[in-house]
Write a protein that holds these residues in place. Structure first.
Motif, PDB file in Angstrom:
ATOM      1  N   VAL A 132      -2.601  -8.272 -14.098  1.00 30.72           N
ATOM      2  CA  VAL A 132      -2.954  -8.103 -12.790  1.00 30.72           C
ATOM      3  C   VAL A 132      -1.890  -8.822 -11.989  1.00 30.72           C
ATOM      4  N   LEU A 133      -1.329  -9.831 -12.403  1.00 31.08           N
ATOM      5  CA  LEU A 133      -0.598 -10.606 -11.445  1.00 31.08           C
ATOM      6  C   LEU A 133       0.811 -10.047 -11.735  1.00 31.08           C
ATOM      7  N   LYS A 134       1.044  -9.182 -12.706  1.00 29.95           N
ATOM      8  CA  LYS A 134       2.320  -8.412 -12.565  1.00 29.95           C
ATOM      9  C   LYS A 134       2.348  -7.324 -11.578  1.00 29.95           C
ATOM     10  N   THR A 135       1.227  -7.083 -10.589  1.00 35.69           N
ATOM     11  CA  THR A 135       1.089  -6.038  -9.793  1.00 35.69           C
ATOM     12  C   THR A 135       1.021  -6.624  -8.259  1.00 35.69           C
ATOM     13  N   ASP A 136       1.120  -5.869  -7.388  1.00 37.97           N
ATOM     14  CA  ASP A 136       0.917  -6.432  -6.010  1.00 37.97           C
ATOM     15  C   ASP A 136       0.168  -5.268  -5.128  1.00 37.97           C
ATOM     16  N   PRO A 137      -1.142  -5.401  -4.950  1.00 39.76           N
ATOM     17  CA  PRO A 137      -1.571  -4.168  -4.161  1.00 39.76           C
ATOM     18  C   PRO A 137      -0.789  -3.963  -2.727  1.00 39.76           C
ATOM     19  N   SER A 138       0.022  -4.964  -2.115  1.00 34.16           N
ATOM     20  CA  SER A 138       0.540  -4.489  -0.985  1.00 34.16           C
ATOM     21  C   SER A 138       1.727  -3.880  -1.070  1.00 34.16           C
ATOM     22  N   LEU A 139       2.347  -3.508  -2.156  1.00 33.11           N
ATOM     23  CA  LEU A 139       3.430  -2.747  -2.411  1.00 33.11           C
ATOM     24  C   LEU A 139       3.192  -1.445  -1.769  1.00 33.11           C
ATOM     25  N   PRO A 140       4.294  -0.699  -1.166  1.00 32.26           N
ATOM     26  CA  PRO A 140       4.068   0.548  -0.710  1.00 32.26           C
ATOM     27  C   PRO A 140       3.705   1.737  -1.717  1.00 32.26           C
ATOM     28  N   ASP A 141       3.347   2.663  -1.454  1.00 34.01           N
ATOM     29  CA  ASP A 141       3.023   4.009  -2.613  1.00 34.01           C
ATOM     30  C   ASP A 141       4.571   4.310  -2.995  1.00 34.01           C
ATOM     31  N   ASP A 142       4.638   4.402  -4.150  1.00 28.13           N
ATOM     32  CA  ASP A 142       5.914   4.766  -4.781  1.00 28.13           C
ATOM     33  C   ASP A 142       5.759   5.571  -5.886  1.00 28.13           C
ATOM     34  N   THR A 143       6.055   6.906  -6.081  1.00 32.91           N
ATOM     35  CA  THR A 143       5.735   7.631  -7.427  1.00 32.91           C
ATOM     36  C   THR A 143       6.490   7.250  -8.178  1.00 32.91           C
ATOM     37  N   LEU A 144       7.493   6.267  -8.201  1.00 27.88           N
ATOM     38  CA  LEU A 144       8.221   5.752  -9.538  1.00 27.88           C
ATOM     39  C   LEU A 144       7.322   4.515  -9.833  1.00 27.88           C
ATOM     40  N   ASN A 145       6.425   4.081  -9.018  1.00 25.79           N
ATOM     41  CA  ASN A 145       5.981   2.690  -9.108  1.00 25.79           C
ATOM     42  C   ASN A 145       4.470   2.702  -8.606  1.00 25.79           C
ATOM     43  N   PRO A 146       3.696   3.788  -9.281  1.00 25.92           N
ATOM     44  CA  PRO A 146       2.221   3.953  -9.005  1.00 25.92           C
ATOM     45  C   PRO A 146       1.245   2.693  -9.249  1.00 25.92           C
ATOM     46  N   THR A 147       1.554   1.794 -10.293  1.00 29.19           N
ATOM     47  CA  THR A 147       0.786   0.801 -10.381  1.00 29.19           C
ATOM     48  C   THR A 147       1.200  -0.490  -9.539  1.00 29.19           C
ATOM     49  N   ARG A 148       2.165  -0.297  -8.740  1.00 31.76           N
ATOM     50  CA  ARG A 148       2.578  -1.456  -7.687  1.00 31.76           C
ATOM     51  C   ARG A 148       3.113  -2.706  -8.413  1.00 31.76           C
ATOM     52  N   LEU A 194      13.310   2.281 -11.834  1.00 30.78           N
ATOM     53  CA  LEU A 194      14.454   3.058 -11.417  1.00 30.78           C
ATOM     54  C   LEU A 194      14.326   4.527 -11.717  1.00 30.78           C
ATOM     55  N   ALA A 195      15.362   5.264 -11.253  1.00 28.78           N
ATOM     56  CA  ALA A 195      15.132   6.501 -11.695  1.00 28.78           C
ATOM     57  C   ALA A 195      15.766   6.820 -13.008  1.00 28.78           C
ATOM     58  N   ASN A 196      16.975   5.884 -13.100  1.00 27.01           N
ATOM     59  CA  ASN A 196      17.515   5.977 -14.618  1.00 27.01           C
ATOM     60  C   ASN A 196      16.913   5.355 -15.690  1.00 27.01           C
ATOM     61  N   LYS A 197      15.677   5.151 -15.576  1.00 24.48           N
ATOM     62  CA  LYS A 197      14.803   4.577 -16.815  1.00 24.48           C
ATOM     63  C   LYS A 197      15.199   3.125 -16.939  1.00 24.48           C
ATOM     64  N   ASN A 198      15.845   2.260 -15.887  1.00 27.00           N
ATOM     65  CA  ASN A 198      16.081   0.912 -16.062  1.00 27.00           C
ATOM     66  C   ASN A 198      14.957   0.414 -14.932  1.00 27.00           C
ATOM     67  N   SER A 199      15.073  -0.645 -14.591  1.00 28.81           N
ATOM     68  CA  SER A 199      14.098  -1.353 -13.747  1.00 28.81           C
ATOM     69  C   SER A 199      15.039  -2.624 -13.063  1.00 28.81           C
ATOM     70  N   ASP A 200      14.438  -2.745 -11.573  1.00 27.36           N
ATOM     71  CA  ASP A 200      14.754  -3.959 -10.938  1.00 27.36           C
ATOM     72  C   ASP A 200      13.798  -5.044 -11.021  1.00 27.36           C
ATOM     73  N   TYR A 201      14.544  -5.725 -11.839  1.00 27.90           N
ATOM     74  CA  TYR A 201      13.804  -7.153 -11.953  1.00 27.90           C
ATOM     75  C   TYR A 201      13.817  -8.250 -11.033  1.00 27.90           C
ATOM     76  N   ASN A 202      14.867  -8.024 -10.083  1.00 28.52           N
ATOM     77  CA  ASN A 202      14.920  -8.814  -8.822  1.00 28.52           C
ATOM     78  C   ASN A 202      14.234  -8.403  -7.610  1.00 28.52           C
ATOM     79  N   ALA A 203      13.343  -7.148  -7.547  1.00 25.79           N
ATOM     80  CA  ALA A 203      12.892  -6.540  -6.460  1.00 25.79           C
ATOM     81  C   ALA A 203      11.980  -7.231  -5.805  1.00 25.79           C
TER      82      ALA A 203
END
Length: 615
Positions: A468-484, A490-499
């Motif tokens: 649960v704490l890996k997510t944040d309900p306040s994050l904006p809706d994003d098709t790449l990030n539906p779980t927030r 990222l679109a290249n199958k990587n991720s932004d761990y600094n986001a």
């Protein structure tokens, strides 16, 4: 009188001439036991011993269903030529003396067993033996089988050829476990024998699934100083190698090239049992040296591309339990994240090391988790890694894995506990636990099924709250990030761990790594309890506010569930026990009580109760 006695002594052996004759002189059927008596005469084969078990072959056969159910005698399997030495030919010549020495390797078991005998017990009641022998090339998910191509003519890899039935209950127990599951994705998702590398394990960045998802690959690995991870195929088949291909960012890997050998392997008896001469039915534990694992990682689609390999991780000598460690040490460990930092990894655009599944040894020996800087992960007292080592506390000499998981009335269920139909621990079946958990060893609480079940439920709740704490309900809706997720895909199958926490990519990756490591080891709460609690606690502590400031209780208490962007509903799964804590539903007060129970269980597990401290 003396002449009659002499004639009787000569004629009796003649009546039993040949191994397993067919009928007596009246035309009535001869029992397999009677027909085989001549073979077991002390002057013939009666003193011969099994090269696998060392027992008398005649005694083993007498104890088998082949004898007791009048199924097969010596001649049925060994097929001696007509006139095979009888009492007369021993002195006077005659008879060819020829017989099939190894009926298994020459296919004689197929006279009664196999697909051509649909009423055979192995086909009618245990189709797992031959489940995929006729599978089509195009069906990538076809089932595995016990009799893979490398096991045709090698029934001895699991069965004593002279007594295949006395240990049948052990085989049946094994057949109910994940080691023998011919339908699970661990056997069927890919044709794992093609997913290997001709490079040594220490340096490859290709697939090396073969080392644990197949029996043949495992044996190659542990008999080669933990280096051989090559693909293989059965006798007479071309070997096919599948490996990661370079593809455009965001593109999927191409489908595997199918192997002409359609069989897929499970973890068979000869993985764990070998007497040094290739005979598993000795039940001797395979001799495996202290295990060395090379954890490899490549940050694909990122710049710079960071490649980590050739760094040996040596596990303590765990005696017979060395057999278990190669496949229960995971595919990645948390310290690799520190190595990636030193190599200059870009945490804003990268994939991550993965622990993979069932990394129990990595947790038991405190090598698996990402340990946050400045935090202590060494318990004041921890004895589990010493179980079965030099008879510590009377636990024997077989190491922690074997001593705990195989010290029960059903050794090959590999379970130290029994569970009821709901998955709750109903009893402790391992006799090892009571050696220390008897109220007499300091910091080793007296053990009960209720205590373990409470720990299991608390562990599950803590992992759920970490998720649960890996997510944040306040994050904006994003098709790449539906779980927030706090890690932005990222679109290249990587991720932004600094986001979410700028500059905190290493710790954020570590928290996510710990979540995957621990929820894929359902027994982590028992394997290394304090270590497990500290990894979860610190991961939550970091994800709550980008700081290690011991706000875990508040973080859990104030957590809310992210709304699924597609359905508008909230839910919470149980990552250890399966199913859901909270079934998918629209946000509202209805789930509040259920969510409060999960939070309370997590706080009690991690802090010992409200107001508690880091474990």
């Amino acid at each position: 009188m003396q002449l009659k006695t002499l004639l009787f002594l000569i004629l009796v052996p003649v009546l039993f001439t040949g191994c397993g004759g067919g009928s007596n002189e009246n035309g009535a059927p001869t029992s397999k036991l009677a027909a085989s008596q001549g073979c077991m005469n002390l002057s013939c084969h009666g003193t011969w011993t099994s090269p696998g078990t060392g027992a008398l072959i005649a005694d083993e056969w007498r104890a088998s269903a082949h004898n007791l159910k009048n199924g097969a005698g010596c001649a049925d399997c060994h097929e001696p030529h007509a006139g095979h030495p009888n009492s007369c030919s021993q002195c006077h010549g005659g008879g060819s003396g020829l017989a099939t020495k190894n009926p298994d390797s020459t296919g004689k078991c197929g006279k009664c067993h196999g697909l051509s005998h649909p009423r055979d017990v192995m086909v009618a009641q245990a189709p797992q033996h031959f489940g995929n022998m006729t599978a089509s090339f195009g069906n990538s998910g076809y089932r595995a089988s016990y009799v893979s191509s490398n096991y045709v003519g090698n029934c001895r890899n699991c069965h004593n050829p002279h007594d295949p039935t006395s240990a049948i209950n052990v085989n049946r127990d094994w057949a109910t476990t994940g080691h023998a599951d011919v339908l699970t994705g661990a056997r069927t998702r890919y044709d794992f024998k093609t997913r290997g590398s001709y490079q040594p394990a220490e340096s490859t960045f290709e697939y090396y699934c073969v080392r644990c998802h197949t029996a043949t690959g495992y044996i190659h690995f542990v008999t080669s100083s933990f280096q051989d991870v090559r693909p293989f195929a059965g006798p007479g088949y071309q070997v096919v190698q599948n490996y990661p291909r370079t593809v455009a960012p965001g593109a999927a890997q191409p489908a595997d090239t199918p192997s002409p050998d359609k069989t897929k392997e499970v973890t068979t008896c000869n993985v764990c049992h070998d007497n040094g001469a290739g005979r598993a039915y000795s039940w001797a534990t395979r001799s495996v040296p202290p295990v060395t694992i090379y954890y490899n990682f490549s940050s694909s689609n990122s710049s710079p591309t960071v490649k980590l390999n050739n760094k040996a991780t040596l596990y303590s000598d765990a005696a017979a339990s060395n057999v278990c460690i190669p496949c229960h040490s995971g595919r990645g460990i948390g310290s690799m994240i520190y190595d990636a930092v030193l190599a200059g990894i870009d945490f804003s655009n990268t994939n991550s090391p993965s622990a993979h599944d069932r990394a129990a040894a990595a947790n038991l020996f405190r090598k698996g988790g990402y340990e946050f800087p400045g935090r202590n992960y060494v318990p004041t007292l921890f004895l589990h890694a010493k179980i079965g080592i030099a008879n510590d506390h009377g636990t024997g000499y077989d190491g922690p894995c074997v001593s705990c998981h195989m010290n029960s009335d059903n050794t090959h269920l590999f379970m130290p506990v029994a569970e009821d139909s709901t998955g709750k621990i109903s009893s402790i079946t391992s006799r090892t636990c009571a050696r220390c958990h008897n109220g007499q060893v300091s910091q080793a609480p007296a053990m009960s099924a209720n205590f373990l079940q409470t720990e299991k439920e608390g562990f599950a709740a803590a992992i759920a709250m970490l998720n649960v704490l890996k997510t944040d309900p306040s994050l904006p809706d994003d098709t790449l990030n539906p779980t927030r997720s706090k890690v932005r895909p990222l679109a290249n199958k990587n991720s932004d761990y600094n986001a979410f926490f700028a500059g905190g990519g290493a710790n954020t990756m570590g928290a996510f790594f710990n979540s995957g490591l621990l929820q894929n080891d359902p027994g982590a709460f028992a394997h290394n309890g304090i270590y497990t609690k500290r990894l979860i606690y610190d991961s939550i502590d970091w994800l709550s506010n980008h700081a290690l400031d011991d706000d875990v209780e508040d973080a859990i208490t104030n957590a809310t569930l992210a709304v699924n962007s597609k359905t508008g509903k909230v839910s919470l799964s149980n990552p250890i026990l399966g199913g859901n804590y909270i079934a998918a539903q629209l946000p509202g007060p209805g789930y509040a009580a259920e969510f409060a129970k999960v939070k309370a269980d997590a706080i009690n597990y991690l802090l010992g109760g409200p107001g508690g401290a880091r474990p």
